[in-house]
Motif scaffolding. Sequence first.
Motif, PDB file in Angstrom:
ATOM      1  N   SER A   1     -10.065   2.591 -12.159  1.00 31.01           N
ATOM      2  CA  SER A   1     -11.503   2.821 -12.048  1.00 31.01           C
ATOM      3  C   SER A   1     -11.960   3.423 -13.385  1.00 31.01           C
ATOM      4  O   SER A   1     -11.134   3.852 -14.204  1.00 31.01           O
ATOM      5  CB  SER A   1     -11.794   3.812 -10.922  1.00 31.01           C
ATOM      6  OG  SER A   1     -11.295   5.093 -11.296  1.00 31.01           O
ATOM      7  N   ARG A   2     -13.262   3.497 -13.582  1.00 27.79           N
ATOM      8  CA  ARG A   2     -13.769   4.095 -14.837  1.00 27.79           C
ATOM      9  C   ARG A   2     -13.277   5.541 -14.975  1.00 27.79           C
ATOM     10  O   ARG A   2     -12.885   5.976 -16.054  1.00 27.79           O
ATOM     11  CB  ARG A   2     -15.299   4.052 -14.849  1.00 27.79           C
ATOM     12  CG  ARG A   2     -15.863   2.643 -14.977  1.00 27.79           C
ATOM     13  CD  ARG A   2     -17.375   2.690 -14.900  1.00 27.79           C
ATOM     14  NE  ARG A   2     -17.997   1.410 -15.181  1.00 27.79           N
ATOM     15  CZ  ARG A   2     -18.175   0.437 -14.294  1.00 27.79           C
ATOM     16  NH1 ARG A   2     -17.761   0.593 -13.037  1.00 27.79           N
ATOM     17  NH2 ARG A   2     -18.764  -0.695 -14.645  1.00 27.79           N
ATOM     18  N   HIS A   3     -13.303   6.285 -13.865  1.00 28.35           N
ATOM     19  CA  HIS A   3     -12.854   7.678 -13.934  1.00 28.35           C
ATOM     20  C   HIS A   3     -11.362   7.756 -14.244  1.00 28.35           C
ATOM     21  O   HIS A   3     -10.919   8.630 -14.994  1.00 28.35           O
ATOM     22  CB  HIS A   3     -13.181   8.413 -12.625  1.00 28.35           C
ATOM     23  CG  HIS A   3     -14.639   8.750 -12.499  1.00 28.35           C
ATOM     24  ND1 HIS A   3     -15.588   7.814 -12.167  1.00 28.35           N
ATOM     25  CD2 HIS A   3     -15.307   9.913 -12.698  1.00 28.35           C
ATOM     26  CE1 HIS A   3     -16.782   8.387 -12.155  1.00 28.35           C
ATOM     27  NE2 HIS A   3     -16.644   9.660 -12.475  1.00 28.35           N
ATOM     28  N   GLN A   4     -10.605   6.839 -13.665  1.00 33.81           N
ATOM     29  CA  GLN A   4      -9.155   6.839 -13.948  1.00 33.81           C
ATOM     30  C   GLN A   4      -8.882   6.494 -15.415  1.00 33.81           C
ATOM     31  O   GLN A   4      -7.914   6.974 -16.003  1.00 33.81           O
ATOM     32  CB  GLN A   4      -8.434   5.827 -13.038  1.00 33.81           C
ATOM     33  CG  GLN A   4      -8.313   6.319 -11.605  1.00 33.81           C
ATOM     34  CD  GLN A   4      -7.849   5.216 -10.656  1.00 33.81           C
ATOM     35  OE1 GLN A   4      -8.002   4.012 -10.921  1.00 33.81           O
ATOM     36  NE2 GLN A   4      -7.281   5.626  -9.530  1.00 33.81           N
TER      37      GLN A   4
ATOM     38  N   ILE B   1     -10.727   7.409 -17.919  1.00 36.26           N
ATOM     39  CA  ILE B   1     -10.917   8.660 -18.670  1.00 36.26           C
ATOM     40  C   ILE B   1      -9.724   9.596 -18.473  1.00 36.26           C
ATOM     41  O   ILE B   1      -9.212  10.180 -19.432  1.00 36.26           O
ATOM     42  CB  ILE B   1     -12.228   9.364 -18.239  1.00 36.26           C
ATOM     43  CG1 ILE B   1     -13.426   8.497 -18.625  1.00 36.26           C
ATOM     44  CG2 ILE B   1     -12.349  10.754 -18.851  1.00 36.26           C
ATOM     45  CD1 ILE B   1     -13.557   8.259 -20.124  1.00 36.26           C
ATOM     46  N   ASP B   2      -9.233   9.682 -17.219  1.00 32.87           N
ATOM     47  CA  ASP B   2      -8.059  10.541 -16.981  1.00 32.87           C
ATOM     48  C   ASP B   2      -6.871  10.074 -17.817  1.00 32.87           C
ATOM     49  O   ASP B   2      -6.146  10.883 -18.401  1.00 32.87           O
ATOM     50  CB  ASP B   2      -7.671  10.519 -15.492  1.00 32.87           C
ATOM     51  CG  ASP B   2      -8.622  11.382 -14.682  1.00 32.87           C
ATOM     52  OD1 ASP B   2      -9.327  12.216 -15.291  1.00 32.87           O
ATOM     53  OD2 ASP B   2      -8.678  11.196 -13.446  1.00 32.87           O
TER      54      ASP B   2
ATOM     55  N   PHE C   1     -19.762   3.581 -18.836  1.00 32.41           N
ATOM     56  CA  PHE C   1     -20.549   3.616 -17.588  1.00 32.41           C
ATOM     57  C   PHE C   1     -21.825   2.797 -17.732  1.00 32.41           C
ATOM     58  O   PHE C   1     -22.807   3.039 -17.036  1.00 32.41           O
ATOM     59  CB  PHE C   1     -20.811   5.074 -17.192  1.00 32.41           C
ATOM     60  CG  PHE C   1     -19.554   5.790 -16.771  1.00 32.41           C
ATOM     61  CD1 PHE C   1     -19.104   5.722 -15.452  1.00 32.41           C
ATOM     62  CD2 PHE C   1     -18.780   6.481 -17.686  1.00 32.41           C
ATOM     63  CE1 PHE C   1     -17.925   6.348 -15.066  1.00 32.41           C
ATOM     64  CE2 PHE C   1     -17.604   7.108 -17.311  1.00 32.41           C
ATOM     65  CZ  PHE C   1     -17.168   7.055 -15.993  1.00 32.41           C
TER      66      PHE C   1
ATOM     67  N   TRP D   1     -24.452  10.122 -19.394  1.00 32.58           N
ATOM     68  CA  TRP D   1     -23.078  10.191 -19.933  1.00 32.58           C
ATOM     69  C   TRP D   1     -23.096   9.905 -21.433  1.00 32.58           C
ATOM     70  O   TRP D   1     -22.582  10.651 -22.246  1.00 32.58           O
ATOM     71  CB  TRP D   1     -22.220   9.183 -19.172  1.00 32.58           C
ATOM     72  CG  TRP D   1     -21.048   8.593 -19.888  1.00 32.58           C
ATOM     73  CD1 TRP D   1     -21.033   7.441 -20.624  1.00 32.58           C
ATOM     74  CD2 TRP D   1     -19.697   9.103 -19.947  1.00 32.58           C
ATOM     75  NE1 TRP D   1     -19.784   7.195 -21.124  1.00 32.58           N
ATOM     76  CE2 TRP D   1     -18.937   8.202 -20.718  1.00 32.58           C
ATOM     77  CE3 TRP D   1     -19.072  10.226 -19.406  1.00 32.58           C
ATOM     78  CZ2 TRP D   1     -17.588   8.383 -20.979  1.00 32.58           C
ATOM     79  CZ3 TRP D   1     -17.711  10.404 -19.668  1.00 32.58           C
ATOM     80  CH2 TRP D   1     -16.987   9.501 -20.445  1.00 32.58           C
TER      81      TRP D   1
ATOM     82  N   ASP E   1     -15.611  16.400 -20.082  1.00 31.64           N
ATOM     83  CA  ASP E   1     -15.757  16.916 -18.709  1.00 31.64           C
ATOM     84  C   ASP E   1     -17.237  17.124 -18.379  1.00 31.64           C
ATOM     85  O   ASP E   1     -17.701  16.763 -17.292  1.00 31.64           O
ATOM     86  CB  ASP E   1     -14.996  18.239 -18.546  1.00 31.64           C
ATOM     87  CG  ASP E   1     -13.493  18.007 -18.447  1.00 31.64           C
ATOM     88  OD1 ASP E   1     -13.096  16.880 -18.077  1.00 31.64           O
ATOM     89  OD2 ASP E   1     -12.718  18.932 -18.772  1.00 31.64           O
TER      90      ASP E   1
ATOM     91  N   MET F   1     -18.870  13.877 -17.817  1.00 31.53           N
ATOM     92  CA  MET F   1     -18.508  13.359 -16.483  1.00 31.53           C
ATOM     93  C   MET F   1     -19.393  14.024 -15.428  1.00 31.53           C
ATOM     94  O   MET F   1     -19.815  13.379 -14.467  1.00 31.53           O
ATOM     95  CB  MET F   1     -17.046  13.673 -16.153  1.00 31.53           C
ATOM     96  CG  MET F   1     -16.041  13.035 -17.062  1.00 31.53           C
ATOM     97  SD  MET F   1     -15.757  11.316 -16.689  1.00 31.53           S
ATOM     98  CE  MET F   1     -14.349  11.443 -15.648  1.00 31.53           C
TER      99      MET F   1
END
Length: 311
Positions: A242-245, A247-248, A275, A284, A303, A306
Amino acid sequence: MMDRTDRHERYFLRLISSRALFYTEMVTSDAVLYGNPERVYAFDPAEHPIALQLGGSDLVALAEAAARGAEMGYDEINLNIGCPSKRVSVARFGACLMADPVLVASCTRAMSDAVDIPVTVKTRIGIDDHESYEDLSHFVRIVAEGGCRTFIIHARKAILSGISPKENRTIPPLKYEFVYRLKNDFPELEIVLNGGVLSLEAAAQHLEHVDGVMIGRAAYRDPYLLADVDRRFYCDSSLPRSRHQVIDALKPYIAQRLEKGIHLSCITRHIMGLFHGQPNGRAWRRHLGENACRPGADFAVIDAAMAELII
Ligand SMILES: Cc1cc2nc3c(=O)[nH]c(=O)nc-3n(C[C@H](O)[C@H](O)[C@H](O)COP(=O)(O)O)c2cc1C
């Protein structure tokens, strides 16, 4: 793409698609030979598969630069015959070389003789008045006789004087039919179409006529466009991050680069489109744009960006 597909961008994109083939920005053969390797053409092993794009027309320098690229671990060496910039033409490389297919064939032959990996050519469909399909097929025939098997064709001609490189990416009309016809006339060659492809749907349609599709600006603007590439074109059933993953997964890389003294904005400038089209995607982008360039900026900026995404 110059000033776009640097190593940070490619590392980031690799977290979105593990299969798409990435290309470096064009690097001159002299930069490879005399520049600092770490700055000019080093890359992270995670970036594979990756092609080094060279600019030049000196056979000896190109062969040596190709050999250095192969030693560095690149999967392919590509010769740029598409750049219309005046500066590049004066130095006698880029699109102006379409007028001299015999020289291009000698270049690719010299490069191929120096390496064991594929040497490919990225070119336009023509330059200035050399814009007929016959001119293009003559160019491809001569260069293919020199041993090149893969041609990436930006489906518009280059106008070598009077308009800027940027205008050269919009003003000359796209002629996809020239690229389709090339594949038809040279079925033994790998023909990759480039120019104006905005979606994977469009790429899939082109793939009914050609062997591959290269996407430039659309993937830079909206990098998550690549998320479905592995499943759709490489029969890879693993779920994309996912987009968040993404970044992680980028965090350790950012930490490592900050430690080496790289400024945060050198990396975040490439992730601003992640995004694109998503709720609060502009917030963002704005947060990164305004804060990542501040002295001492670190992961806290990401962060906070986000947090802007939370509605
Ligand atoms: C900022 C920028 C830099 C570029 N630099 C290169 C380059 O170094 N080498 C190259 O082959 N093409 C370069 N291009 C051209 C793109 O690779 C591509 O051929 C062109 O943008 C058309 O494809 P697109 O419509 O998918 O963007 C550049 C394009 C842009 C927008």
